[in-house]
Design a protein around this motif. Sequence first.
Motif, PDB file in Angstrom:
ATOM      1  N   PHE A  55       0.829  -1.199   0.000  1.00 18.32           N
ATOM      2  CA  PHE A  55       0.000   0.000   0.000  1.00 18.32           C
ATOM      3  C   PHE A  55       0.865   1.251   0.000  1.00 18.32           C
ATOM      4  N   ASN A  56       0.218   2.355  -0.309  1.00 12.59           N
ATOM      5  CA  ASN A  56       0.805   3.677  -0.163  1.00 12.59           C
ATOM      6  C   ASN A  56       0.321   4.297   1.144  1.00 12.59           C
ATOM      7  N   MET A 322       2.605  -2.406  -9.869  1.00 16.95           N
ATOM      8  CA  MET A 322       1.490  -1.472  -9.994  1.00 16.95           C
ATOM      9  C   MET A 322       1.532  -0.588  -8.742  1.00 16.95           C
ATOM     10  N   ALA A 323       2.276   0.514  -8.825  1.00 18.12           N
ATOM     11  CA  ALA A 323       2.699   1.240  -7.635  1.00 18.12           C
ATOM     12  C   ALA A 323       1.659   2.198  -7.069  1.00 18.12           C
ATOM     13  N   GLU A 324       0.634   2.515  -7.831  1.00 21.80           N
ATOM     14  CA  GLU A 324      -0.503   3.288  -7.332  1.00 21.80           C
ATOM     15  C   GLU A 324      -1.749   2.880  -8.105  1.00 21.80           C
ATOM     16  N   PHE A 325      -2.829   2.665  -7.380  1.00 28.09           N
ATOM     17  CA  PHE A 325      -4.130   2.474  -8.015  1.00 28.09           C
ATOM     18  C   PHE A 325      -5.208   2.666  -6.964  1.00 28.09           C
ATOM     19  N   GLY A 326      -6.384   2.999  -7.435  1.00 25.54           N
ATOM     20  CA  GLY A 326      -7.491   3.179  -6.520  1.00 25.54           C
ATOM     21  C   GLY A 326      -8.717   3.701  -7.230  1.00 25.54           C
ATOM     22  N   GLY A 363       1.380  -5.115  -6.276  1.00 27.77           N
ATOM     23  CA  GLY A 363       0.547  -3.924  -6.400  1.00 27.77           C
ATOM     24  C   GLY A 363       0.443  -3.193  -5.080  1.00 27.77           C
ATOM     25  N   LEU A 364       0.460  -1.869  -5.142  1.00 23.81           N
ATOM     26  CA  LEU A 364       0.390  -1.013  -3.956  1.00 23.81           C
ATOM     27  C   LEU A 364      -0.797  -0.074  -4.099  1.00 23.81           C
ATOM     28  N   PHE A 365      -1.870  -0.337  -3.356  1.00 24.14           N
ATOM     29  CA  PHE A 365      -3.064   0.497  -3.508  1.00 24.14           C
ATOM     30  C   PHE A 365      -2.877   1.856  -2.828  1.00 24.14           C
ATOM     31  N   TRP A 366      -3.576   2.833  -3.323  1.00 26.58           N
ATOM     32  CA  TRP A 366      -3.627   4.165  -2.727  1.00 26.58           C
ATOM     33  C   TRP A 366      -4.972   4.314  -2.051  1.00 26.58           C
ATOM     34  N   LEU A 368      -3.656   3.518   2.377  1.00 23.53           N
ATOM     35  CA  LEU A 368      -4.096   2.941   3.643  1.00 23.53           C
ATOM     36  C   LEU A 368      -4.138   4.012   4.727  1.00 23.53           C
ATOM     37  N   LEU A 369      -5.266   4.061   5.428  1.00 18.24           N
ATOM     38  CA  LEU A 369      -5.389   4.904   6.614  1.00 18.24           C
ATOM     39  C   LEU A 369      -5.826   4.044   7.791  1.00 18.24           C
ATOM     40  N   THR A 370      -5.611   4.557   8.970  1.00 24.89           N
ATOM     41  CA  THR A 370      -6.171   3.961  10.170  1.00 24.89           C
ATOM     42  C   THR A 370      -7.001   5.029  10.867  1.00 24.89           C
ATOM     43  N   HIS A 371      -7.658   4.683  11.932  1.00 23.68           N
ATOM     44  CA  HIS A 371      -8.510   5.648  12.624  1.00 23.68           C
ATOM     45  C   HIS A 371      -7.670   6.781  13.228  1.00 23.68           C
ATOM     46  N   GLY A 372      -8.278   7.971  13.242  1.00 24.78           N
ATOM     47  CA  GLY A 372      -7.579   9.129  13.761  1.00 24.78           C
ATOM     48  C   GLY A 372      -6.853   9.930  12.709  1.00 24.78           C
ATOM     49  N   LEU A 373      -7.091   9.602  11.430  1.00 24.69           N
ATOM     50  CA  LEU A 373      -6.406  10.298  10.335  1.00 24.69           C
ATOM     51  C   LEU A 373      -7.414  10.892   9.348  1.00 24.69           C
ATOM     52  N   ASP A 374      -8.512  11.422   9.872  1.00 23.59           N
ATOM     53  CA  ASP A 374      -9.576  11.913   8.994  1.00 23.59           C
ATOM     54  C   ASP A 374      -9.110  13.033   8.078  1.00 23.59           C
ATOM     55  N   ASN A 375      -8.136  13.836   8.501  1.00 27.52           N
ATOM     56  CA  ASN A 375      -7.648  14.935   7.657  1.00 27.52           C
ATOM     57  C   ASN A 375      -6.953  14.444   6.401  1.00 27.52           C
ATOM     58  N   PHE A 376      -6.606  13.167   6.372  1.00 22.40           N
ATOM     59  CA  PHE A 376      -5.908  12.603   5.224  1.00 22.40           C
ATOM     60  C   PHE A 376      -6.837  11.857   4.270  1.00 22.40           C
ATOM     61  N   ARG A 377      -8.114  11.863   4.589  1.00 17.08           N
ATOM     62  CA  ARG A 377      -9.073  11.186   3.704  1.00 17.08           C
ATOM     63  C   ARG A 377      -9.176  11.947   2.386  1.00 17.08           C
ATOM     64  N   ASP A 378      -9.079  11.204   1.276  1.00 14.99           N
ATOM     65  CA  ASP A 378      -9.138  11.819  -0.045  1.00 14.99           C
ATOM     66  C   ASP A 378     -10.138  11.121  -0.961  1.00 14.99           C
ATOM     67  N   GLY A 379     -10.915  10.195  -0.407  1.00 14.95           N
ATOM     68  CA  GLY A 379     -11.851   9.410  -1.205  1.00 14.95           C
ATOM     69  C   GLY A 379     -11.276   8.075  -1.636  1.00 14.95           C
ATOM     70  N   TYR A 380      -9.945   7.993  -1.689  1.00 14.49           N
ATOM     71  CA  TYR A 380      -9.283   6.754  -2.101  1.00 14.49           C
ATOM     72  C   TYR A 380      -8.866   5.905  -0.902  1.00 14.49           C
ATOM     73  N   GLU A 381      -9.057   6.431   0.290  1.00 11.47           N
ATOM     74  CA  GLU A 381      -8.529   5.756   1.472  1.00 11.47           C
ATOM     75  C   GLU A 381      -9.212   4.410   1.710  1.00 11.47           C
ATOM     76  N   ILE A 382      -8.414   3.489   2.223  1.00 13.17           N
ATOM     77  CA  ILE A 382      -8.926   2.201   2.694  1.00 13.17           C
ATOM     78  C   ILE A 382      -8.674   2.125   4.188  1.00 13.17           C
ATOM     79  N   VAL A 383      -9.749   2.063   4.959  1.00 17.96           N
ATOM     80  CA  VAL A 383      -9.680   1.759   6.391  1.00 17.96           C
ATOM     81  C   VAL A 383     -10.298   0.381   6.522  1.00 17.96           C
ATOM     82  N   PHE A 384      -9.514  -0.590   6.906  1.00 18.03           N
ATOM     83  CA  PHE A 384      -9.916  -1.989   6.767  1.00 18.03           C
ATOM     84  C   PHE A 384     -11.273  -2.304   7.391  1.00 18.03           C
TER      85      PHE A 384
END
Length: 405
Positions: A55-56, A322-326, A363-366, A368-384
């Motif tokens: 992941f990225n 595949m270094a970025e996709f989403g 492949g590295l998806f664009w 990965l976020l975890t909880h507490g990082l809402d400012n980094f949400r861009d629509g492509y985020e994956i929170v498992f």
Amino acid sequence: MKHFGLILFLFGSTILGQENFVVNISGEEEGNYEFIRVKGVQFISNGSPFYANGFNAYWLMYIASDPSQRWKVSSAFEEASKHNLKVVRTWAFSDGGYSPLQYSPGSYNEIMFQGLDFVISEARKYGMKLILSLVNNYENLGGKKQYVEWAKNTGQQIQSEDDFFTNSVVKEFYRNHIKAVLTRHNTITGVSYKDDPTIMGWELMNEPRCNSDVSGSTIQEWVTEMATYLKSIDKNHLLEAGLEGFYGQSDAYKQHYNLNFQTGTDFIANNQIQDIDFATVHSYPDQWFTNQSEEVQLSFLKEWLNNHIQDAQEVLLKPVVMAEFGKSSRLPGTNDNQRDELFDTIYSAILTSASGGGAAAGGLFWQLLTHGLDNFRDGYEIVFDESPTTANIIRRQSQILESIH
């Protein structure tokens, strides 16, 4: 095309590795932990094929620069390891602006560097490998725009941001940054970055583009020069250029896949440079085909992937990642099923190649976020735990790749 404007607003902005390298962390011998190598069209680790499924997470260094926030980095790595992910691509740059890594040419923020030290040490703890990118094509976090501004301040006559690739002063600034990062002594592990097998490889630039020279010769010369310089310091690690995959004059027939993007890059020629160890491809059909149907997007994506895998296999003779996709959840009508279908399409192409010993190496998806990082949400985020079906697809891909020998 790229979505950096959305995700960075809060900032303002052949391997020759050593055999049986041992890293001692916290005084404990952790056994044989080798550098990733290339053999033919495959990555190799400890004598077996290695697949860069991961992941990225561009935000890691910034968050880790605040010790009170480091648990978020640890949480992301822990969740990723539970999904058998092995590779993380992140930034080893932040030039000028708010809370930078590099205040000015050659002047570094020790607090930020210690954040990157933590990222590397924590990746090691969770069995992750890192791909570290050294500068941005875009002005987010400084990028080539900041470098040419620094050169202007010394009296250089700068015509455009593309002078990043040709101006001697700018190139010296960038070479100095390469040296500063590669020779950095990690304050946590005690290991210099250039000697640390936790790092899988370096990336010269995130999505290099030179619109003023669409022939590709400027980028070709720059990649050749900087790859040679980097390898003169560090022959342990792999190196890639950071390309999106757009075609150039070396394969004029395939230029129609560029969708009218004039990037000044050449997927074939740039990756044929001797010191470039593997190729990269980025894939964002939802940005490239706005207002087009899912069928049109997926049809193009399949051709895009298959062409690049075939080129890596038969022309470049190197692995390709595949270094970025989403797929953005913010686009009208988008749902999890559509994102899952895109992930399945990309992962299937990788598996089809990998299962036959082919050049598709992961492949590295664009992103990965975890909880507490809402400012980094861009629509492509994956929170498992928010996207269980996508998380299952990611985990299954890792498990299947691990079973390939």
